[in-house]
Write a protein that holds these residues in place. Sequence first.
Motif: not given
Lengths: 113, 111
Positions: B28, B30-32, B51-53, B55, B66, B68, B71, B92
Amino acid sequence: EADIYQTPRYLVIGTGKKITLECSQTMGHDKMYWYQQDPGMELHLIHYSYGVNSTEKGDLSSESTVSRIRTEHFPLTLESARPSHTSQYLCASSERGHGETQYFGPGTRLLVL
Amino acid sequence: GESVGLHLPTLSVQEGDNSIINCAYSNSASDYFIWYKQESGKGPQFIIDIRSNMDKRQGQRVTVLLNKTVKHLSLQIAATQPGDSAVYFCAETGGYSTLTFGKGTMLLVSP
């Protein structure tokens, strides 16, 4: 197109021999990596480097060693090859920083008899 | 060492169809995330990242989604071509750690 090179592309060698797999990149990347990949399987990180004189062990236990004397060069050495070392070895590099894309070489396919 | 006899998940599509390849990740933090394509006898080739910012991110004929919350990562390939036949890996990373690769999916495109 990534400028990262690996030699040899294919290697057949007998048990007990010492081998060095070469990897060079011309992109000036600080970070370099070695992965092991069996056919049809995921990549497993065996060594990496943040820069010159930096070497770290990866997630997969390996009997190989690496060195990083120059930015562009990251050779991997097996002191005594065994049949269990038969696999494909992939080298990659990336820029410094978090979340930087890794660019891969074509790989070396190693067969130890 | 070598492991033989193991089979990748395989997606078979007709040329011109859209393909969707899925990947579940467990970290959880992971951001890239990156999708790679690996053709037989070659090293993995970068396709697209996210990147996690975000979707959703689109490239040429490819889209990465993505989620999140669950996941989950997916790669959509529009108008799939025979040249898209390959093994596709998601990867990831979180913090300053190294990439973790998923198990791969083989995409087979028939004319």
